[in-house]
Design a protein around this motif. Structure first.
Motif, PDB file in Angstrom:
ATOM      1  N   SER A 208       0.824  -1.208   0.000  1.00 34.36           N
ATOM      2  CA  SER A 208       0.000   0.000   0.000  1.00 34.36           C
ATOM      3  C   SER A 208       0.858   1.258   0.000  1.00 34.36           C
ATOM      4  O   SER A 208       0.493   2.265  -0.611  1.00 34.36           O
ATOM      5  CB  SER A 208      -0.916   0.019   1.225  1.00 34.36           C
ATOM      6  OG  SER A 208      -0.176   0.239   2.416  1.00 34.36           O
ATOM      7  N   GLY A 209       1.987   1.203   0.704  1.00 31.73           N
ATOM      8  CA  GLY A 209       2.837   2.378   0.852  1.00 31.73           C
ATOM      9  C   GLY A 209       2.178   3.478   1.662  1.00 31.73           C
ATOM     10  O   GLY A 209       2.675   4.608   1.699  1.00 31.73           O
ATOM     11  N   CYS A 210       1.057   3.156   2.336  1.00 29.16           N
ATOM     12  CA  CYS A 210       0.238   4.198   2.950  1.00 29.16           C
ATOM     13  C   CYS A 210       0.431   4.287   4.461  1.00 29.16           C
ATOM     14  O   CYS A 210       0.075   3.353   5.197  1.00 29.16           O
ATOM     15  CB  CYS A 210      -1.230   3.960   2.629  1.00 29.16           C
ATOM     16  SG  CYS A 210      -2.316   5.292   3.182  1.00 29.16           S
ATOM     17  N   THR A 211       0.977   5.406   4.912  1.00 31.92           N
ATOM     18  CA  THR A 211       1.166   5.638   6.340  1.00 31.92           C
ATOM     19  C   THR A 211      -0.176   5.672   7.070  1.00 31.92           C
ATOM     20  O   THR A 211      -0.333   5.078   8.143  1.00 31.92           O
ATOM     21  CB  THR A 211       1.908   6.967   6.570  1.00 31.92           C
ATOM     22  OG1 THR A 211       3.167   6.938   5.891  1.00 31.92           O
ATOM     23  CG2 THR A 211       2.144   7.220   8.054  1.00 31.92           C
ATOM     24  N   GLY A 212      -1.163   6.383   6.500  1.00 31.82           N
ATOM     25  CA  GLY A 212      -2.465   6.496   7.135  1.00 31.82           C
ATOM     26  C   GLY A 212      -3.165   5.153   7.275  1.00 31.82           C
ATOM     27  O   GLY A 212      -3.794   4.870   8.302  1.00 31.82           O
ATOM     28  N   THR A 269       5.671   5.949  -2.325  1.00 28.27           N
ATOM     29  CA  THR A 269       5.088   4.854  -3.104  1.00 28.27           C
ATOM     30  C   THR A 269       3.567   4.775  -2.953  1.00 28.27           C
ATOM     31  O   THR A 269       2.926   3.958  -3.612  1.00 28.27           O
ATOM     32  CB  THR A 269       5.698   3.504  -2.683  1.00 28.27           C
ATOM     33  OG1 THR A 269       5.399   3.263  -1.301  1.00 28.27           O
ATOM     34  CG2 THR A 269       7.204   3.497  -2.884  1.00 28.27           C
ATOM     35  N   CYS A 270       2.988   5.613  -2.097  1.00 34.24           N
ATOM     36  CA  CYS A 270       1.544   5.592  -1.895  1.00 34.24           C
ATOM     37  C   CYS A 270       0.846   6.327  -3.035  1.00 34.24           C
ATOM     38  O   CYS A 270       1.237   7.436  -3.405  1.00 34.24           O
ATOM     39  CB  CYS A 270       1.185   6.244  -0.561  1.00 34.24           C
ATOM     40  SG  CYS A 270      -0.608   6.318  -0.234  1.00 34.24           S
ATOM     41  N   ALA A 271      -0.213   5.719  -3.572  1.00 32.04           N
ATOM     42  CA  ALA A 271      -0.938   6.306  -4.701  1.00 32.04           C
ATOM     43  C   ALA A 271      -1.668   7.590  -4.314  1.00 32.04           C
ATOM     44  O   ALA A 271      -2.021   8.387  -5.174  1.00 32.04           O
ATOM     45  CB  ALA A 271      -1.937   5.292  -5.257  1.00 32.04           C
ATOM     46  N   THR A 272      -1.894   7.802  -3.020  1.00 31.91           N
ATOM     47  CA  THR A 272      -2.625   8.994  -2.566  1.00 31.91           C
ATOM     48  C   THR A 272      -1.731   9.942  -1.772  1.00 31.91           C
ATOM     49  O   THR A 272      -2.225  10.775  -1.011  1.00 31.91           O
ATOM     50  CB  THR A 272      -3.826   8.576  -1.704  1.00 31.91           C
ATOM     51  OG1 THR A 272      -3.359   7.856  -0.557  1.00 31.91           O
ATOM     52  CG2 THR A 272      -4.781   7.695  -2.490  1.00 31.91           C
ATOM     53  N   ALA A 273      -0.423   9.835  -1.935  1.00 27.93           N
ATOM     54  CA  ALA A 273       0.528  10.629  -1.146  1.00 27.93           C
ATOM     55  C   ALA A 273       0.417  12.116  -1.454  1.00 27.93           C
ATOM     56  O   ALA A 273       0.149  12.527  -2.584  1.00 27.93           O
ATOM     57  CB  ALA A 273       1.947  10.151  -1.417  1.00 27.93           C
ATOM     58  N   VAL A 274       0.627  12.918  -0.400  1.00 32.13           N
ATOM     59  CA  VAL A 274       0.674  14.372  -0.522  1.00 32.13           C
ATOM     60  C   VAL A 274       1.933  14.859   0.190  1.00 32.13           C
ATOM     61  O   VAL A 274       2.175  14.508   1.340  1.00 32.13           O
ATOM     62  CB  VAL A 274      -0.563  15.038   0.122  1.00 32.13           C
ATOM     63  CG1 VAL A 274      -0.422  16.561   0.122  1.00 32.13           C
ATOM     64  CG2 VAL A 274      -1.831  14.626  -0.610  1.00 32.13           C
ATOM     65  N   GLU A 279       9.850  17.329   5.061  1.00 34.17           N
ATOM     66  CA  GLU A 279      10.145  17.276   6.491  1.00 34.17           C
ATOM     67  C   GLU A 279       9.104  18.037   7.306  1.00 34.17           C
ATOM     68  O   GLU A 279       8.701  19.145   6.972  1.00 34.17           O
ATOM     69  CB  GLU A 279      11.540  17.852   6.758  1.00 34.17           C
ATOM     70  CG  GLU A 279      12.015  17.663   8.189  1.00 34.17           C
ATOM     71  CD  GLU A 279      13.443  18.126   8.396  1.00 34.17           C
ATOM     72  OE1 GLU A 279      13.897  18.115   9.558  1.00 34.17           O
ATOM     73  OE2 GLU A 279      14.103  18.473   7.402  1.00 34.17           O
ATOM     74  N   GLY A 280       8.670  17.406   8.395  1.00 33.59           N
ATOM     75  CA  GLY A 280       7.718  18.029   9.292  1.00 33.59           C
ATOM     76  C   GLY A 280       6.286  18.034   8.793  1.00 33.59           C
ATOM     77  O   GLY A 280       5.420  18.693   9.386  1.00 33.59           O
ATOM     78  N   LYS A 281       6.008  17.293   7.712  1.00 30.32           N
ATOM     79  CA  LYS A 281       4.670  17.249   7.142  1.00 30.32           C
ATOM     80  C   LYS A 281       4.076  15.863   7.361  1.00 30.32           C
ATOM     81  O   LYS A 281       4.376  14.919   6.633  1.00 30.32           O
ATOM     82  CB  LYS A 281       4.729  17.556   5.641  1.00 30.32           C
ATOM     83  CG  LYS A 281       3.371  17.628   4.960  1.00 30.32           C
ATOM     84  CD  LYS A 281       2.637  18.898   5.284  1.00 30.32           C
ATOM     85  CE  LYS A 281       1.396  19.052   4.433  1.00 30.32           C
ATOM     86  NZ  LYS A 281       0.642  20.279   4.763  1.00 30.32           N
ATOM     87  N   PRO A 282       3.215  15.692   8.376  1.00 29.73           N
ATOM     88  CA  PRO A 282       2.629  14.371   8.631  1.00 29.73           C
ATOM     89  C   PRO A 282       1.687  13.953   7.500  1.00 29.73           C
ATOM     90  O   PRO A 282       1.190  14.795   6.742  1.00 29.73           O
ATOM     91  CB  PRO A 282       1.851  14.567   9.936  1.00 29.73           C
ATOM     92  CG  PRO A 282       2.388  15.830  10.533  1.00 29.73           C
ATOM     93  CD  PRO A 282       2.810  16.671   9.379  1.00 29.73           C
ATOM     94  N   CYS A 283       1.456  12.674   7.392  1.00 36.62           N
ATOM     95  CA  CYS A 283       0.505  12.155   6.406  1.00 36.62           C
ATOM     96  C   CYS A 283      -0.850  12.841   6.585  1.00 36.62           C
ATOM     97  O   CYS A 283      -1.344  12.994   7.707  1.00 36.62           O
ATOM     98  CB  CYS A 283       0.363  10.642   6.580  1.00 36.62           C
ATOM     99  SG  CYS A 283      -0.952   9.893   5.588  1.00 36.62           S
ATOM    100  N   HIS A 284      -1.456  13.251   5.488  1.00 38.07           N
ATOM    101  CA  HIS A 284      -2.714  14.004   5.546  1.00 38.07           C
ATOM    102  C   HIS A 284      -3.891  13.158   5.995  1.00 38.07           C
ATOM    103  O   HIS A 284      -4.980  13.688   6.270  1.00 38.07           O
ATOM    104  CB  HIS A 284      -3.012  14.612   4.171  1.00 38.07           C
ATOM    105  CG  HIS A 284      -3.166  13.599   3.074  1.00 38.07           C
ATOM    106  ND1 HIS A 284      -4.398  13.228   2.581  1.00 38.07           N
ATOM    107  CD2 HIS A 284      -2.250  12.866   2.390  1.00 38.07           C
ATOM    108  CE1 HIS A 284      -4.233  12.333   1.630  1.00 38.07           C
ATOM    109  NE2 HIS A 284      -2.945  12.094   1.484  1.00 38.07           N
TER     110      HIS A 284
END
Length: 292
Positions: A208-212, A269-274, A279-284
């Protein structure tokens, strides 16, 4: 790697599961994403196994994972060959997700389709909503009164924590890949107990590559389920750098709003990454971090 490709399964050797653990285990990764620190941990091996190899895992060692020579690096990918039993469990779980989010069940049963369903589960839902879907699925797997029976059978003691670690290593391997059980003092009892489950490279996070998705639908939901429904402390510490992860049975997690996992950004690698890598920008997709 071509999506959906699976490595051919090797000839299966009759081998003791604990020997396999010792052969393939690796050193602890010091950079963890959440939870208390300072506890000692002992793994079966103290050096990183960075050699390419094919490792059997899951039920009866019928599934296989092919590790490249650089598998410990952040961008390296492990390839998997699912067993028929793992595919059956995957189909069951996929059906549960499809019913919960009111979407058609995919005609093809594959890990790619499983991940696609997980992204659909996130759409239009905040972190609590994403967590609640997973919690509902977990609760639906229990018979009536199952939580009360679990609490009686598994109080927070050495036997319960070690048994749950072993069960986790086998039952959830289809979802996250090969795991090892290791001894640690990071538990509420303050004792050296084999209650830590180390995921060498989480398949769910890799694909998934998705932190959220990791934090909302796995970490938070699973911690809440064990703590609130089963009454058994559990802290999950994902490592978003190398995609490993540790489950600490018997360790009470911090409130999710104060968990350092909320400080990690999107993965490229996440398809919905922002703003991936900023740096300092948490996953939305994460809730707001309120500090320690």
């Amino acid at each position: 790697r071509r999506r959906g490709a699976r490595a051919p399964a090797p000839t299966r050797a009759k081998q003791d599961d604990s020997c396999a653990d010792e052969r393939w285990s690796r050193r602890d990764v010091s950079a963890r994403a959440s939870g208390p620190r300072g506890g000692a941990s002992v793994s079966a091996a103290s050096t990183v196994d960075s050699d390419a190899h094919i490792e059997p895992y899951s039920f009866f060692n019928l599934a296989t994972a092919e590790f490249p020579s650089d598998w410990t690096s952040p961008t390296a990918r492990v390839s998997y060959a699912d067993s028929p039993l793992d595919l059956a469990l995957m189909a069951w779980f996929m059906r549960k997700i499809a019913m919960a989010i009111d979407t058609p069940m995919p005609s093809n049963i594959s890990y790619d389709e499983f991940i696609a369903l997980c992204f659909l589960q996130m759409q239009g839902r905040d972190p609590d909503g994403q967590r609640d879907i997973t919690l509902g699925i977990m609760r639906s797997l229990m018979p009536p009164g199952g939580d009360k029976i679990f609490r009686k059978l598994f109080p927070t003691n050495k036997f319960s924590l070690e048994l749950n670690a072993v069960i986790c290593k086998i039952v959830f391997a289809w979802m996250v890949g090969p795991m090892t059980v290791e001894s640690t003092t990071e538990n509420d009892l303050g004792e050296m107990i084999a209650s830590k489950v180390h995921i060498k490279k989480c398949r769910w996070l890799q694909e998934s590559g998705c932190t959220g998705m990791c934090v909302n639908m796995c970490k938070t939901a699973t911690q809440d389920f064990f703590v609130n429904d089963f009454g058994l402390p559990l802290t999950i510490k994902p490592n978003f750098e190398d995609k490993s992860c540790d489950f600490y049975f018997g360790l009470t997690p911090p409130p999710i709003e104060k968990d350092e996992a909320l400080t990690f950004g999107c993965n490229s690698t996440c398809a919905t990454a922002v703003a991936a890598g900023e740096e300092g920008k948490p996953c939305h997709k994460l809730r707001k971090y309120e500090g320690p």
